[in-house]
Design a protein around this motif. Sequence first.
Motif, PDB file in Angstrom:
ATOM      1  N   ALA A  28     -34.816   4.551 -36.603  1.00  0.00           N
ATOM      2  CA  ALA A  28     -33.643   4.127 -36.257  1.00  0.00           C
ATOM      3  C   ALA A  28     -33.609   2.885 -35.493  1.00  0.00           C
ATOM      4  N   ARG A  29     -34.647   2.541 -34.803  1.00  0.00           N
ATOM      5  CA  ARG A  29     -35.034   1.409 -34.104  1.00  0.00           C
ATOM      6  C   ARG A  29     -35.191   0.397 -34.904  1.00  0.00           C
ATOM      7  N   THR A  30     -36.312   0.647 -36.048  1.00  0.00           N
ATOM      8  CA  THR A  30     -36.146  -0.712 -37.109  1.00  0.00           C
ATOM      9  C   THR A  30     -35.193  -0.776 -37.752  1.00  0.00           C
ATOM     10  N   LEU A  31     -34.529   0.246 -38.326  1.00  0.00           N
ATOM     11  CA  LEU A  31     -33.354  -0.098 -39.253  1.00  0.00           C
ATOM     12  C   LEU A  31     -32.127  -0.863 -38.337  1.00  0.00           C
ATOM     13  N   ALA A  32     -31.961  -0.641 -36.781  1.00  0.00           N
ATOM     14  CA  ALA A  32     -31.212  -1.424 -36.055  1.00  0.00           C
ATOM     15  C   ALA A  32     -31.548  -2.618 -36.009  1.00  0.00           C
ATOM     16  N   ARG A  33     -32.592  -2.746 -35.728  1.00  0.00           N
ATOM     17  CA  ARG A  33     -33.076  -4.352 -35.621  1.00  0.00           C
ATOM     18  C   ARG A  33     -32.865  -5.042 -37.167  1.00  0.00           C
ATOM     19  N   ARG A  34     -33.221  -4.438 -38.072  1.00  0.00           N
ATOM     20  CA  ARG A  34     -33.004  -5.081 -39.318  1.00  0.00           C
ATOM     21  C   ARG A  34     -31.538  -5.509 -39.498  1.00  0.00           C
ATOM     22  N   PHE A  35     -30.684  -4.439 -39.061  1.00  0.00           N
ATOM     23  CA  PHE A  35     -29.241  -4.733 -39.315  1.00  0.00           C
ATOM     24  C   PHE A  35     -28.812  -5.812 -38.294  1.00  0.00           C
ATOM     25  N   ASP A  36     -29.121  -5.585 -36.937  1.00  0.00           N
ATOM     26  CA  ASP A  36     -28.849  -6.589 -35.955  1.00  0.00           C
ATOM     27  C   ASP A  36     -29.373  -8.220 -36.419  1.00  0.00           C
ATOM     28  N   GLU A  37     -30.267  -8.272 -37.008  1.00  0.00           N
ATOM     29  CA  GLU A  37     -30.783  -9.568 -37.417  1.00  0.00           C
ATOM     30  C   GLU A  37     -29.749 -10.143 -38.570  1.00  0.00           C
ATOM     31  N   ALA A  38     -29.395  -9.295 -39.547  1.00  0.00           N
ATOM     32  CA  ALA A  38     -28.475  -9.558 -40.626  1.00  0.00           C
ATOM     33  C   ALA A  38     -27.251  -9.909 -40.097  1.00  0.00           C
ATOM     34  N   LEU A  39     -26.624  -9.230 -39.269  1.00  0.00           N
ATOM     35  CA  LEU A  39     -25.180  -9.378 -38.704  1.00  0.00           C
ATOM     36  C   LEU A  39     -25.049 -10.373 -37.730  1.00  0.00           C
ATOM     37  N   ARG A  40     -26.239 -10.738 -36.972  1.00  0.00           N
ATOM     38  CA  ARG A  40     -26.140 -11.879 -35.864  1.00  0.00           C
ATOM     39  C   ARG A  40     -25.628 -13.078 -36.159  1.00  0.00           C
ATOM     40  N   GLY A 110     -10.178  -8.563 -36.302  1.00  0.00           N
ATOM     41  CA  GLY A 110     -11.268  -7.641 -36.162  1.00  0.00           C
ATOM     42  C   GLY A 110     -11.222  -7.189 -37.686  1.00  0.00           C
ATOM     43  N   ARG A 111     -10.359  -6.966 -38.653  1.00  0.00           N
ATOM     44  CA  ARG A 111     -10.322  -6.725 -40.102  1.00  0.00           C
ATOM     45  C   ARG A 111     -11.002  -7.983 -40.726  1.00  0.00           C
ATOM     46  N   THR A 112     -10.639  -9.144 -40.457  1.00  0.00           N
ATOM     47  CA  THR A 112     -11.186 -10.061 -41.032  1.00  0.00           C
ATOM     48  C   THR A 112     -12.905 -10.226 -40.812  1.00  0.00           C
ATOM     49  N   ALA A 113     -13.216  -9.998 -39.368  1.00  0.00           N
ATOM     50  CA  ALA A 113     -14.609  -9.856 -39.120  1.00  0.00           C
ATOM     51  C   ALA A 113     -15.486  -9.053 -40.063  1.00  0.00           C
ATOM     52  N   LEU A 114     -14.785  -7.766 -39.925  1.00  0.00           N
ATOM     53  CA  LEU A 114     -15.620  -6.783 -40.553  1.00  0.00           C
ATOM     54  C   LEU A 114     -15.572  -6.801 -42.054  1.00  0.00           C
ATOM     55  N   ALA A 115     -14.540  -7.552 -42.878  1.00  0.00           N
ATOM     56  CA  ALA A 115     -14.608  -7.795 -44.211  1.00  0.00           C
ATOM     57  C   ALA A 115     -15.735  -8.869 -44.417  1.00  0.00           C
ATOM     58  N   SER A 116     -15.953  -9.680 -43.479  1.00  0.00           N
ATOM     59  CA  SER A 116     -16.970 -10.714 -43.435  1.00  0.00           C
ATOM     60  C   SER A 116     -18.621 -10.103 -43.438  1.00  0.00           C
ATOM     61  N   ALA A 117     -18.572  -8.891 -42.815  1.00  0.00           N
ATOM     62  CA  ALA A 117     -19.670  -8.479 -42.409  1.00  0.00           C
ATOM     63  C   ALA A 117     -20.139  -7.386 -43.269  1.00  0.00           C
ATOM     64  N   LEU A 118     -18.993  -6.769 -44.231  1.00  0.00           N
ATOM     65  CA  LEU A 118     -19.601  -5.558 -45.175  1.00  0.00           C
ATOM     66  C   LEU A 118     -20.558  -6.312 -46.343  1.00  0.00           C
ATOM     67  N   PRO A 119     -20.345  -7.382 -46.802  1.00  0.00           N
ATOM     68  CA  PRO A 119     -21.308  -7.846 -47.888  1.00  0.00           C
ATOM     69  C   PRO A 119     -22.584  -8.010 -47.104  1.00  0.00           C
ATOM     70  N   VAL A 120     -23.052  -8.463 -46.071  1.00  0.00           N
ATOM     71  CA  VAL A 120     -24.175  -8.546 -45.487  1.00  0.00           C
ATOM     72  C   VAL A 120     -24.551  -7.167 -45.294  1.00  0.00           C
ATOM     73  N   TRP A 121     -23.818  -6.197 -44.813  1.00  0.00           N
ATOM     74  CA  TRP A 121     -24.516  -4.759 -44.753  1.00  0.00           C
ATOM     75  C   TRP A 121     -24.835  -4.341 -46.044  1.00  0.00           C
ATOM     76  N   THR A 122     -23.921  -4.327 -47.147  1.00  0.00           N
ATOM     77  CA  THR A 122     -24.203  -3.906 -48.395  1.00  0.00           C
ATOM     78  C   THR A 122     -25.527  -4.462 -48.929  1.00  0.00           C
ATOM     79  N   HIS A 125     -28.406  -3.072 -46.982  1.00  0.00           N
ATOM     80  CA  HIS A 125     -28.598  -1.499 -47.396  1.00  0.00           C
ATOM     81  C   HIS A 125     -28.976  -1.029 -48.653  1.00  0.00           C
ATOM     82  N   ALA A 126     -28.627  -1.825 -49.601  1.00  0.00           N
ATOM     83  CA  ALA A 126     -29.294  -1.769 -50.948  1.00  0.00           C
ATOM     84  C   ALA A 126     -30.883  -2.091 -50.955  1.00  0.00           C
ATOM     85  N   ASP A 127     -31.219  -3.402 -50.330  1.00  0.00           N
ATOM     86  CA  ASP A 127     -32.564  -3.634 -50.187  1.00  0.00           C
ATOM     87  C   ASP A 127     -33.386  -2.563 -49.401  1.00  0.00           C
ATOM     88  N   ILE A 128     -32.825  -2.074 -48.340  1.00  0.00           N
ATOM     89  CA  ILE A 128     -33.607  -0.870 -47.617  1.00  0.00           C
ATOM     90  C   ILE A 128     -33.688   0.126 -48.668  1.00  0.00           C
TER      91      ILE A 128
END
Length: 148
Positions: A28-40, A110-122, A125-128
Amino acid sequence: MSNESDVPFSATAHVRDTCLCLHAQRAARTLARRFDEALRPLGLTNRQFSLMMSLNRPEPPSMRPVAQLLAMDRTTLTAALKPLEKRGWVSVEPDPQDRRGRRLRLTAEGRTALASALPVWTRLHADIEAELETDADMLRKGLVELSG
């Protein structure tokens, strides 16, 4: 100096190698760090992304189901909402059916920010999932069983 109450190193090694809690925490900590870095670059943390995603519903949810979904108590959820409110991404409104309750709403920003973040998460997530040697669906199923 040793006595009968000492825990043998073999027990330490056994716990290190088999403890589900330890391995879940480390993962969980490793995943959180990776997603934090990607979303920063978007000004978001993984925790904020998950919170905002949990608010992305047809009707604004109350605090309780959001806290349950995120496995947080209400006090922790309230604290997590504060920075998102300050940025204008989330609003906390009185519940029209119970004025003591609160409804949580993503704002247009907030919806705009979330829409911008979703491709980064996607992408991440696929890489992981691609890095896993185990089946991602089985892993997810096991985690859901443990958390449910």
